[in-house]
Design a protein around this motif. Structure first.
Motif, PDB file in Angstrom:
ATOM      1  N   ASN A  90       0.831  -1.203   0.000  1.00 31.34           N
ATOM      2  CA  ASN A  90       0.000   0.000   0.000  1.00 31.34           C
ATOM      3  C   ASN A  90       0.866   1.254   0.000  1.00 31.34           C
ATOM      4  N   GLN A  91       0.213   2.365  -0.242  1.00 31.21           N
ATOM      5  CA  GLN A  91       0.900   3.652  -0.280  1.00 31.21           C
ATOM      6  C   GLN A  91       1.050   4.233   1.126  1.00 31.21           C
ATOM      7  N   GLN A  92       1.854   5.248   1.247  1.00 33.18           N
ATOM      8  CA  GLN A  92       2.211   5.857   2.531  1.00 33.18           C
ATOM      9  C   GLN A  92       1.005   6.249   3.387  1.00 33.18           C
ATOM     10  N   PRO A  93      -0.026   6.930   2.858  1.00 31.90           N
ATOM     11  CA  PRO A  93      -1.136   7.329   3.738  1.00 31.90           C
ATOM     12  C   PRO A  93      -1.810   6.141   4.432  1.00 31.90           C
ATOM     13  N   ARG A  94      -1.994   5.039   3.703  1.00 38.42           N
ATOM     14  CA  ARG A  94      -2.643   3.861   4.285  1.00 38.42           C
ATOM     15  C   ARG A  94      -1.783   3.268   5.398  1.00 38.42           C
ATOM     16  N   VAL A  95      -0.516   3.104   5.148  1.00 38.96           N
ATOM     17  CA  VAL A  95       0.388   2.492   6.125  1.00 38.96           C
ATOM     18  C   VAL A  95       0.533   3.393   7.348  1.00 38.96           C
ATOM     19  N   GLU A  96       0.692   4.689   7.133  1.00 38.53           N
ATOM     20  CA  GLU A  96       0.813   5.621   8.261  1.00 38.53           C
ATOM     21  C   GLU A  96      -0.463   5.670   9.090  1.00 38.53           C
ATOM     22  N   LYS A  97      -1.610   5.612   8.436  1.00 36.41           N
ATOM     23  CA  LYS A  97      -2.893   5.604   9.169  1.00 36.41           C
ATOM     24  C   LYS A  97      -2.969   4.392  10.085  1.00 36.41           C
ATOM     25  N   PHE A  98      -2.605   3.220   9.557  1.00 36.05           N
ATOM     26  CA  PHE A  98      -2.642   2.017  10.380  1.00 36.05           C
ATOM     27  C   PHE A  98      -1.637   2.105  11.518  1.00 36.05           C
ATOM     28  N   ASN A  99      -0.456   2.593  11.245  1.00 37.44           N
ATOM     29  CA  ASN A  99       0.641   2.605  12.214  1.00 37.44           C
ATOM     30  C   ASN A  99       0.545   3.739  13.237  1.00 37.44           C
ATOM     31  N   GLN A 100      -0.385   4.646  13.038  1.00 38.51           N
ATOM     32  CA  GLN A 100      -0.511   5.836  13.898  1.00 38.51           C
ATOM     33  C   GLN A 100      -0.549   5.495  15.381  1.00 38.51           C
ATOM     34  N   ASP A 101      -1.324   4.499  15.765  1.00 39.26           N
ATOM     35  CA  ASP A 101      -1.434   4.132  17.182  1.00 39.26           C
ATOM     36  C   ASP A 101      -0.572   2.924  17.553  1.00 39.26           C
ATOM     37  N   ILE A 102       0.130   2.395  16.583  1.00 39.45           N
ATOM     38  CA  ILE A 102       0.971   1.212  16.820  1.00 39.45           C
ATOM     39  C   ILE A 102       2.409   1.643  17.077  1.00 39.45           C
ATOM     40  N   GLY A 103       2.942   2.450  16.162  1.00 36.06           N
ATOM     41  CA  GLY A 103       4.278   3.011  16.338  1.00 36.06           C
ATOM     42  C   GLY A 103       5.429   2.043  16.139  1.00 36.06           C
ATOM     43  N   VAL A 104       5.326   1.180  15.122  1.00 38.91           N
ATOM     44  CA  VAL A 104       6.437   0.276  14.824  1.00 38.91           C
ATOM     45  C   VAL A 104       7.102   0.720  13.522  1.00 38.91           C
ATOM     46  N   PHE A 105       8.176   0.060  13.159  1.00 43.31           N
ATOM     47  CA  PHE A 105       8.797   0.332  11.875  1.00 43.31           C
ATOM     48  C   PHE A 105       7.776   0.044  10.775  1.00 43.31           C
ATOM     49  N   ALA A 106       7.853   0.791   9.690  1.00 45.59           N
ATOM     50  CA  ALA A 106       6.896   0.578   8.604  1.00 45.59           C
ATOM     51  C   ALA A 106       7.533   0.890   7.260  1.00 45.59           C
ATOM     52  N   ILE A 107       7.253   0.046   6.298  1.00 43.87           N
ATOM     53  CA  ILE A 107       7.715   0.233   4.929  1.00 43.87           C
ATOM     54  C   ILE A 107       6.484   0.156   4.034  1.00 43.87           C
ATOM     55  N   TYR A 108       6.248   1.189   3.267  1.00 47.79           N
ATOM     56  CA  TYR A 108       5.109   1.219   2.346  1.00 47.79           C
ATOM     57  C   TYR A 108       5.626   1.092   0.922  1.00 47.79           C
ATOM     58  N   ASP A 109       4.704   0.848  -0.011  1.00 46.48           N
ATOM     59  CA  ASP A 109       5.061   0.677  -1.424  1.00 46.48           C
ATOM     60  C   ASP A 109       6.230  -0.305  -1.554  1.00 46.48           C
ATOM     61  N   ALA A 110       6.091  -1.451  -0.896  1.00 50.14           N
ATOM     62  CA  ALA A 110       7.191  -2.401  -0.710  1.00 50.14           C
ATOM     63  C   ALA A 110       7.531  -3.240  -1.942  1.00 50.14           C
ATOM     64  N   HIS A 111       6.670  -3.292  -2.892  1.00 47.03           N
ATOM     65  CA  HIS A 111       6.895  -4.081  -4.113  1.00 47.03           C
ATOM     66  C   HIS A 111       7.125  -5.561  -3.819  1.00 47.03           C
ATOM     67  N   LYS A 112       6.385  -6.091  -2.819  1.00 41.69           N
ATOM     68  CA  LYS A 112       6.462  -7.532  -2.565  1.00 41.69           C
ATOM     69  C   LYS A 112       5.985  -8.244  -3.831  1.00 41.69           C
ATOM     70  N   PRO A 113       6.637  -9.282  -4.254  1.00 46.47           N
ATOM     71  CA  PRO A 113       7.557 -10.162  -3.545  1.00 46.47           C
ATOM     72  C   PRO A 113       9.040  -9.838  -3.705  1.00 46.47           C
ATOM     73  N   ILE A 146      12.618  -8.912  -2.733  1.00 45.02           N
ATOM     74  CA  ILE A 146      13.217  -9.156  -1.419  1.00 45.02           C
ATOM     75  C   ILE A 146      13.839  -7.906  -0.792  1.00 45.02           C
ATOM     76  N   LYS A 147      14.020  -6.867  -1.572  1.00 44.53           N
ATOM     77  CA  LYS A 147      14.716  -5.662  -1.098  1.00 44.53           C
ATOM     78  C   LYS A 147      14.137  -5.125   0.215  1.00 44.53           C
ATOM     79  N   ASN A 148      12.835  -5.018   0.313  1.00 46.35           N
ATOM     80  CA  ASN A 148      12.249  -4.419   1.511  1.00 46.35           C
ATOM     81  C   ASN A 148      12.057  -5.406   2.660  1.00 46.35           C
ATOM     82  N   TYR A 149      12.099  -6.701   2.382  1.00 48.92           N
ATOM     83  CA  TYR A 149      12.177  -7.673   3.470  1.00 48.92           C
ATOM     84  C   TYR A 149      13.531  -7.481   4.165  1.00 48.92           C
ATOM     85  N   GLU A 150      14.561  -7.308   3.357  1.00 44.92           N
ATOM     86  CA  GLU A 150      15.906  -7.071   3.903  1.00 44.92           C
ATOM     87  C   GLU A 150      15.976  -5.737   4.632  1.00 44.92           C
ATOM     88  N   LYS A 151      15.317  -4.718   4.093  1.00 41.53           N
ATOM     89  CA  LYS A 151      15.287  -3.420   4.764  1.00 41.53           C
ATOM     90  C   LYS A 151      14.576  -3.534   6.113  1.00 41.53           C
TER      91      LYS A 151
END
Length: 172
Positions: A69-92, A94-99
């Protein structure tokens, strides 16, 4: 034929994962997909999701959200969680799994991935050399491109079930 897509474990829900046991096994970081893994597609973090991340924090297990998903969606979800987050990850890819592992300061041996899709989530984790858990989607409402992939996933999961590869619980 389909082994490249077989999950290491297949459970009904993210919320039935025994994180205490994973901690005992040496897991230090968990990478999560968001939509239909933690909450229904597009929903904000609910109390159950927030409690899961509080529990991980109490176990000193780090977490990272990895979403196509794009940044607004990921940030909205993470707003009350506060963990590391990577958006627009292009899964599958592997680059962002490693990140994600880099952000959590973990490696392939002490990281696990949790997601609801075989051809993005699980396949990406397998390609990155990360142990993975496939969970059933939380809600049937999905975008059309995901609905189409679900038909192919059923074929792979049927094969997975027949071969008995590392099944914890496989229900139709």
């Amino acid at each position: 034929m389909f082994k490249a897509f077989y999950p290491d474990e297949y459970l009904d829900s993210t919320y039935e994962i025994d994180f205490d046991k994973l901690k005992e096994e040496g897991i230090k970081g968990v990478i999560f997909d968001i939509d239909n893994t933690l909450v229904p597609h597009g929903f904000p973090a609910d109390e159950r999701a927030k409690e899961l991340f509080r529990r991980l924090h109490s176990l000193e297990i780090k977490a990272c959200l990895l979403s196509n998903n794009q940044q607004p969606r990921v940030e909205k979800f993470n707003q009350d969680i506060g963990v590391f987050a990577i958006y627009d990850a292009h899964k599958p890819s592997i680059k962002n799994y490693e990140k994600a592992m880099s952000l959590m300061e973990t490696d392939r041996a002490d990281t696990i991935f949790v997601g609801d899709q075989l051809f993005t989530d699980v396949w990406g984790a397998k390609r990155a050399g990360i142990r993975n858990i496939l969970v059933k989607p939380i809600h049937p409402k999905e975008e059309i491109q995901i609905v189409l992939k679900r038909y192919l996933e059923k074929i792979v999961l049927r094969s997975y079930g027949k071969h008995g590869d590392a099944i914890k619980r496989l229900k139709s």
